[in-house]
Design an enzyme around this catalytic site. Structure first.
Site, PDB file in Angstrom:
ATOM      1  N   HIS A 224      17.586  -0.884  47.471  1.00  0.00           N
ATOM      2  CA  HIS A 224      16.792  -1.660  46.719  1.00  0.00           C
ATOM      3  C   HIS A 224      17.353  -1.847  45.395  1.00  0.00           C
ATOM      4  CE1 HIS A 224      13.486  -2.196  43.913  1.00  0.00           C
ATOM      5  NE2 HIS A 224      13.856  -1.018  43.081  1.00  0.00           N
TER       6      HIS A 224
ATOM      7  N   ASN B 103      15.028  -7.015  39.641  1.00  0.00           N
ATOM      8  CA  ASN B 103      14.067  -5.984  40.250  1.00  0.00           C
ATOM      9  C   ASN B 103      12.907  -6.323  40.743  1.00  0.00           C
ATOM     10  OD1 ASN B 103      12.736  -3.725  41.485  1.00  0.00           O
ATOM     11  ND2 ASN B 103      13.274  -2.081  39.788  1.00  0.00           N
TER      12      ASN B 103
ATOM     13  N   CYS C 247       8.406   0.740  44.081  1.00  0.00           N
ATOM     14  CA  CYS C 247       9.571  -0.161  44.805  1.00  0.00           C
ATOM     15  C   CYS C 247      10.017   0.454  46.081  1.00  0.00           C
ATOM     16  CB  CYS C 247      10.842   0.296  43.799  1.00  0.00           C
ATOM     17  SG  CYS C 247      10.429  -0.394  42.050  1.00  0.00           S
TER      18      CYS C 247
HETATM   19  O1  UT7 Z   1      12.893   0.414  40.917  1.00  0.00           O
HETATM   20  C1  UT7 Z   1      12.306   1.329  40.417  1.00  0.00           C
HETATM   21  C2  UT7 Z   1      13.599   2.186  39.622  1.00  0.00           C
HETATM   22  N1  UT7 Z   1      13.672   2.078  38.525  1.00  0.00           N
HETATM   23  C3  UT7 Z   1      15.146   1.897  38.070  1.00  0.00           C
HETATM   24  O2  UT7 Z   1      15.849   2.388  39.064  1.00  0.00           O
HETATM   25  C4  UT7 Z   1      15.625   1.796  36.704  1.00  0.00           C
HETATM   26  C5  UT7 Z   1      16.638   2.861  36.354  1.00  0.00           C
HETATM   27  N2  UT7 Z   1      17.176   2.941  35.218  1.00  0.00           N
HETATM   28  C6  UT7 Z   1      17.988   1.741  34.620  1.00  0.00           C
HETATM   29  O3  UT7 Z   1      18.381   1.194  35.333  1.00  0.00           O
HETATM   30  C7  UT7 Z   1      18.484   2.117  33.271  1.00  0.00           C
HETATM   31  O4  UT7 Z   1      18.212   3.189  32.693  1.00  0.00           O
HETATM   32  C8  UT7 Z   1      18.217   0.908  32.359  1.00  0.00           C
HETATM   33  C9  UT7 Z   1      18.846  -0.379  32.622  1.00  0.00           C
HETATM   34  C10 UT7 Z   1      16.788   0.952  32.282  1.00  0.00           C
HETATM   35  C11 UT7 Z   1      18.659   1.161  30.928  1.00  0.00           C
HETATM   36  O5  UT7 Z   1      20.142   1.478  31.010  1.00  0.00           O
HETATM   37  P1  UT7 Z   1      20.622   3.008  30.273  1.00  0.00           P
HETATM   38  O6  UT7 Z   1      22.058   2.799  30.234  1.00  0.00           O
HETATM   39  O7  UT7 Z   1      19.937   3.823  30.825  1.00  0.00           O
HETATM   40  O8  UT7 Z   1      20.210   2.838  28.783  1.00  0.00           O
HETATM   41  P2  UT7 Z   1      19.430   3.495  27.797  1.00  0.00           P
HETATM   42  O9  UT7 Z   1      17.945   3.668  28.430  1.00  0.00           O
HETATM   43  O10 UT7 Z   1      20.041   4.872  27.909  1.00  0.00           O
HETATM   44  O11 UT7 Z   1      19.439   2.809  26.433  1.00  0.00           O
HETATM   45  C12 UT7 Z   1      20.760   2.668  25.752  1.00  0.00           C
HETATM   46  C13 UT7 Z   1      20.421   1.792  24.549  1.00  0.00           C
HETATM   47  C14 UT7 Z   1      19.159   2.472  23.691  1.00  0.00           C
HETATM   48  O12 UT7 Z   1      19.395   2.049  22.322  1.00  0.00           O
HETATM   49  P3  UT7 Z   1      19.881   3.763  21.488  1.00  0.00           P
HETATM   50  O13 UT7 Z   1      18.651   4.504  21.785  1.00  0.00           O
HETATM   51  O14 UT7 Z   1      21.273   3.952  22.128  1.00  0.00           O
HETATM   52  O15 UT7 Z   1      20.121   2.922  20.211  1.00  0.00           O
HETATM   53  C15 UT7 Z   1      18.119   1.280  23.938  1.00  0.00           C
HETATM   54  O16 UT7 Z   1      17.446   1.201  23.095  1.00  0.00           O
HETATM   55  O17 UT7 Z   1      20.136   0.567  24.902  1.00  0.00           O
HETATM   56  C16 UT7 Z   1      18.802   0.058  24.104  1.00  0.00           C
HETATM   57  N3  UT7 Z   1      18.266  -0.921  25.132  1.00  0.00           N
HETATM   58  C17 UT7 Z   1      18.476  -2.226  25.360  1.00  0.00           C
HETATM   59  N4  UT7 Z   1      19.396  -2.800  24.468  1.00  0.00           N
HETATM   60  C18 UT7 Z   1      19.639  -4.211  24.487  1.00  0.00           C
HETATM   61  C19 UT7 Z   1      17.445  -0.860  26.000  1.00  0.00           C
HETATM   62  N5  UT7 Z   1      17.118  -1.917  26.467  1.00  0.00           N
HETATM   63  C20 UT7 Z   1      17.680  -2.856  25.973  1.00  0.00           C
HETATM   64  C21 UT7 Z   1      17.952  -4.176  26.038  1.00  0.00           C
HETATM   65  N6  UT7 Z   1      18.796  -4.978  25.124  1.00  0.00           N
HETATM   66  N7  UT7 Z   1      16.983  -5.173  26.824  1.00  0.00           N
END
Ligand code: UT7
Length: 323
Positions: free
Chosen positions: A250, A280, A113
């Site tokens: 980004h 992204n 990225c």
């Molecule tokens: O470009 C390269 C750099 N990449 C990034 O900058 C990405 C950085 N990370 C992020 O943007 C975020 O961490 C995400 C958008 C990927 C995830 O958001 P989050 O607030 O960190 O959520 P999480 O990973 O802590 O997940 C929260 C919950 C989980 O369920 P439990 O374990 O709390 O029951 C996930 O399983 O959300 C669940 N989850 C989803 N639910 C519905 C994960 N993906 C999804 C989804 N739809 N697509």
């Protein structure tokens, strides 16, 4: 002092748009979750026949047109991509061939990225060193081809597209008032490799592999890393956030963009956000966001613009330029 001045900009997006609601029924997710957690509302997805090379070529042609130049005026092509058409040769060379160019040199640069920030910095060094006079710097990706479409934690986040700049070596005064690239800070740290990677490759599995990410872990590091390199650039250029006209980060997650701008003291109205429209797009995200803000008249000649990116590796970097 030689400065690399932006002469033209272009972009290309596949016509097929995938909205958040299009994932419902594919994986267990919802428009509400995706918008709340990421700010993404839609992304463009490459169709059959559309590739990193074809998108990169289209963005390059648009950038050349906006610069009023022909491909023959270019002597360097740097393509930032993690989704090349082939393991080799470099997709930059394929774009060179598609543009009908048989002079100069072209290569790919892989910093995920952060690729476009790395590529712009690299091209700037070639121009300032006198090895090239005009460069096409392209960020082009087809991440849809390396996604695991059954993994809801990654497949909703990414999109395809390309953006390109034409930069030209111009004599400047060596002051912050010059047009062109003014300061850069790049970093990487391989200890974070397993947090965002592709689980295949020519020398390991012999396959292309799929993107794997521990999103929460990446999120945790993103704001601190971004603000570190931006502050290094501010110190190098002797400026502060209030001197900026535009912040073009980004486009991975609206929450990361907002938190970085807040921590840096950059006013919300100066932040260019396109993650809602493109998702992204990895190395394409910064030039795509730039092209939107140039096309709608926000970024104008003479504006002070800050770019930053952070991604797999980890790699991260920031770059200051006067448009
Ligand atoms: O470009 C390269 C750099 N990449 C990034 O900058 C990405 C950085 N990370 C992020 O943007 C975020 O961490 C995400 C958008 C990927 C995830 O958001 P989050 O607030 O960190 O959520 P999480 O990973 O802590 O997940 C929260 C919950 C989980 O369920 P439990 O374990 O709390 O029951 C996930 O399983 O959300 C669940 N989850 C989803 N639910 C519905 C994960 N993906 C999804 C989804 N739809 N697509």
């Amino acid at each position: 002092m030689i400065r690399s001045v932006v002469r033209g900009i272009g972009s290309a997006l596949p016509p097929r748009i995938m909205k958040n609601t299009d994932f419902e029924g594919v994986v267990e997710t919802s428009d509400e979750w995706i918008v709340q957690r990421t700010g993404i509302r839609q992304r463009h997805i490459a169709g059959s026949g559309e590739t990193t090379a074809s998108l990169g070529e289209a963005a390059a042609r648009a950038a050349l047109q906006s610069a009023g130049l022909d491909a023959g005026d270019i002597d360097l092509i740097v393509l930032a991509t993690s989704t090349p058409n082939h393991t080799f040769p470099a997709t930059a060379v394929e774009i060179q061939q598609r543009l009908g160019l048989r002079s100069g040199f072209a290569f790919d640069l892989q910093a995920v990225c952060s690729g476009f920030v790395y590529a712009l910095n690299t091209a700037d060094l070639y121009l300032r060193g006198g090895a090239a006079r005009r460069a096409l710097v392209i960020g082009a990706e087809t991440f849809s081809r390396i996604l695991d479409w059954s993994d809801r934690s990654t497949c909703v986040l990414f999109g395809d597209g390309a953006g390109a700049l034409v930069i030209e070596a111009v004599e400047g005064k060596g002051s912050i008032a010059d047009r062109g690239l003014l300061a850069a800070s790049l970093r990487s740290d391989g200890c974070h490799m397993e947090k965002l990677y592709v689980d295949g490759g020519p020398s390991t599995t012999g396959t292309v592999g799929h993107l794997r990410m521990e999103g929460r872990e990446v999120f945790k590091h993103a704001v601190g890393m971004i603000t570190d390199v931006v502050e290094a650039v501010f110190a190098d250029a002797g400026i502060s956030a209030k001197d900026l006209d535009w912040f073009v980060p980004h486009q991975a997650n609206k929450r990361i963009i907002d938190a970085s701008a807040k921590k840096l003291g950059i006013a919300e109205k100066k932040v260019v956000t396109t993650v809602d429209l493109h998702g992204n797009t990895s190395a394409a995200s910064v030039p795509l966001a730039l092209s939107v803000a140039v096309a709608d008249g926000r970024i104008r000649q003479g504006d002070l613009v800050l770019l930053e990116a952070m991604g797999g590796g980890f790699t991260w970097g920031a770059l200051l330029l006067r448009w």
